[in-house]
Scaffold this motif. Structure first.
Motif, PDB file in Angstrom:
ATOM      1  N   GLU A  12      -2.760  10.477 -53.866  1.00 22.73           N
ATOM      2  CA  GLU A  12      -3.448  11.599 -53.956  1.00 22.73           C
ATOM      3  C   GLU A  12      -4.284  11.588 -52.468  1.00 22.73           C
ATOM      4  N   ASN A  13      -5.312  12.636 -52.767  1.00 19.79           N
ATOM      5  CA  ASN A  13      -5.921  13.265 -51.512  1.00 19.79           C
ATOM      6  C   ASN A  13      -4.579  13.758 -50.436  1.00 19.79           C
ATOM      7  N   GLU A  47     -11.284   4.854 -51.761  1.00 19.85           N
ATOM      8  CA  GLU A  47     -11.344   6.666 -51.189  1.00 19.85           C
ATOM      9  C   GLU A  47     -12.995   6.532 -50.973  1.00 19.85           C
ATOM     10  N   ASP A  64      -6.226  14.672 -57.338  1.00 19.72           N
ATOM     11  CA  ASP A  64      -7.755  13.042 -57.182  1.00 19.72           C
ATOM     12  C   ASP A  64      -6.785  12.078 -58.473  1.00 19.72           C
TER      13      ASP A  64
END
Length: 567
Positions: free
Chosen positions: A43-44, A124, A93
């Motif tokens: 993710e990200n 995160e 996300d």
């Protein structure tokens, strides 16, 4: 013939149709298939990042396009190459869209491709800005607040703050505390800020501390200049302070101690020890002052700078002089400073002992008879020193040095002779006793060698008589050489000149002897000076006459003598 031509025509048309049909079949393109794409991605990611390319079978596809995707707008596709890229990284996300899907077609493809992107959940961290409001004037170490984070934060650090040094942060917990309470002052810094970075977080967070104005006590430092040598109670200045309620002032420390006092209610500083306000000793006098309303306390300093003025000063002075000086002998000079000074004796003990030079302060002997150690071992003169405007007083303490004197009872007897070459440090004493010593000289028929007559030969004469072995029992030599009196056992029979010197001072010697419980003898006394084998010398302590007598013929008195030193 006509029918044959028709048959040829028919065959020709058929061949043309077959040829045309074959030609059309060769122009048709091969079929293109699009392959599905499934992949896993953290993710990200970043916008524009390539995540893969759509693969084809049967040829190359043209004009790729996304016909649907979830969530919308997540992906882009290159129309020529089929390369897929990230269009909106915020949609990648894990917590919101753990899987992202899309359907892609191409203009010449027989099918569409299904795109499936599975997101990996990563650690995160993000922090929340902190804004708090506290009262001004906190204490060092007071907790301001703690930073809140999403994710597992592993470290906090202040990278910037205004004003600098105001806050600290716990690197492990994110707890903010007061580092310098003096900076948390509403009038100076109504708002304090800090920028905090968090390990693993993309962005720093902002801390804002708003101060509440509270009622407080303030005090201003005081600096003043005054001439040295003020008067007791003289006002030095008033400390300025403000606050609500009744203020109370107190000195918490000062240098030198005991110099100033402060009015508890007004803050007025005054002199309490004028002697400490001396430019040469304390050019600057300071004090730390506390001001309180009962709840809050402020501190301030007072600095008093002394101005050097032309002044008279005099110091108590210790002097010494040997006893028995002569009139006019200098005793010493009083220590004083100033311009155009005059000196005067205002008191002395004993009265009349000293004179003073009014211009120099030099003390001299006025009455030599008073400078006797046994009577006045310590003497005093109080002296006034003036420059015509200012007058001070100081004492001259005069200590007499005890000298060995004829007639003093010391060293086991009465001093009757002081060696003039000894600087008053050696001489002879005659014994003080409550009994008479008398007998014959002894040693008739023997020449002992005890022929010394001078002062200082008596001990050698006595030793010579004893060593000759003729000191008969009961003789004065045997008696005196074995005498232990007044703590001394080194007595001897005096020589002729030693007895003559004793006669010279006999009145002083007899007075001291009587005063110390001894008996006074007169007339002739044996000396240790031998005349010949049958006679020895006599000295009359009543008349000073010198004679002789048979060693064993007559009995006469004897005076035991010993030598002394004080070094």
């Amino acid at each position: 013939m006509i029918k044959k031509i028709q048959n040829y025509t028919t065959v020709l048309i058929f061949l043309m149709l077959v040829t045309i049909g074959c030609t059309n079949d060769d122009d048709q393109p091969n079929s293109v298939n699009l392959q599905n794409l499934e992949l896993t991605l953290d993710e990200n990611p970043s916008n524009g990042e390539t995540i893969g390319t759509i693969q084809t079978e049967g040829g190359s596809a043209i004009n790729f396009s996304i016909v649907s995707q979830s969530p919308s707008g997540a992906l882009d596709v290159n129309g020529s190459t089929g390369e897929l890229t990230i269009a909106n990284s915020a949609l990648f996300d894990f917590e919101t869209y753990p899987t992202i899907t899309a359907t892609v077609t191409a203009e010449n493809a027989e099918n569409s491709a299904n795109i499936t992107i599975n997101l990996n959940n990563t650690n995160e961290v993000s922090g929340q800005n902190l804004e708090v409001t506290i009262d001004e004037n906190p204490t060092n170490g007071q907790v301001i607040g703690s930073l809140q984070t999403i994710g597992n934060a592993s470290g906090f650090a202040i990278t910037d703050q205004s004003p600098q040094g105001a806050m600290d942060i716990d690197a492990n917990t994110g707890e903010l505390t007061v580092a310098d309470a003096s900076l948390f002052d509403y009038e100076t810094n109504p708002t304090l800020t800090a920028t905090v970075t968090i390990v693993d977080a993309d962005d720093p967070v902002t801390v804002t501390v708003n101060l509440e104005n509270v009622i407080e006590v303030t005090a201003q430092d005081l600096t003043a200049s005054v001439d040295e040598n003020p008067t007791d109670g003289q006002v030095l200045g008033t400390l300025q302070a403000s606050g609500t309620g009744t203020l109370s002032f107190s000195i918490t420390s000062q240098n030198p101690m005991g110099a100033m006092a402060i009015d508890n209610a007004t803050g007025e500083l005054t002199v309490i020890d004028p002697n400490l306000f001396d430019f040469e000793t304390n050019p600057v006098i300071t004090a730390d002052i506390s001001v309180t309303d009962g709840e809050e306390t402020a501190t301030a300093s007072a600095t008093i700078n002394l101005n050097d003025v032309d002044e008279v000063s005099a110091q108590n002075t210790d002097l010494s002089i040997d006893e028995n000086p002569s009139n006019g002998d200098v005793v010493g000079t009083l220590q004083a400073s100033g311009s155009n000074l005059t000196y005067a004796i205002t008191f002395q003990n004993p009265a009349g002992a000293f004179n003073i030079d009014q211009n120099t302060g030099e003390l001299s002997v006025a009455d030599e008879t008073l400078f006797d150690f046994e009577t006045n071992p310590n003497m005093l003169a109080t002296i006034s020193v003036s420059n015509g405007i200012q007058t001070v007083s100081a004492n001259a303490f005069v200590e007499l040095n005890d000298l060995n004197e004829i007639g003093e009872f010391k060293y086991g007897g009465v001093i009757f002779w002081i060696d003039p070459a000894s600087n008053n440090s050696s001489g002879l004493v005659v014994a003080v006793s409550n009994q008479f010593y008398s007998g014959t000289w002894g040693c008739t028929g023997t020449l002992t060698g005890a022929t010394g007559t001078a002062i200082g030969t008596g001990a050698a004469n006595t030793a010579a008589i004893v060593s000759s072995g003729c000191a008969t029992s009961g003789s004065v030599v045997e008696l005196i050489s074995n005498l232990d009196l007044n703590g001394y056992d080194d007595w001897f029979l005096p020589s002729e000149d030693e007895l003559t010197e004793m006669y010279t001072n006999i009145s002083i010697v007899n007075a001291t002897t009587t005063a110390n419980g001894g008996q006074v003898t007169t007339q002739f006394h044996w000396s240790s000076t031998e005349i010949n084998t049958t006679a020895a010398t006599l000295v009359n302590l009543t008349t000073g006459a010198i004679g002789g007598s048979g060693k064993d013929g007559n009995i006469y008195f004897v005076k035991p003598v010993r030598a002394w030193t004080d070094f």
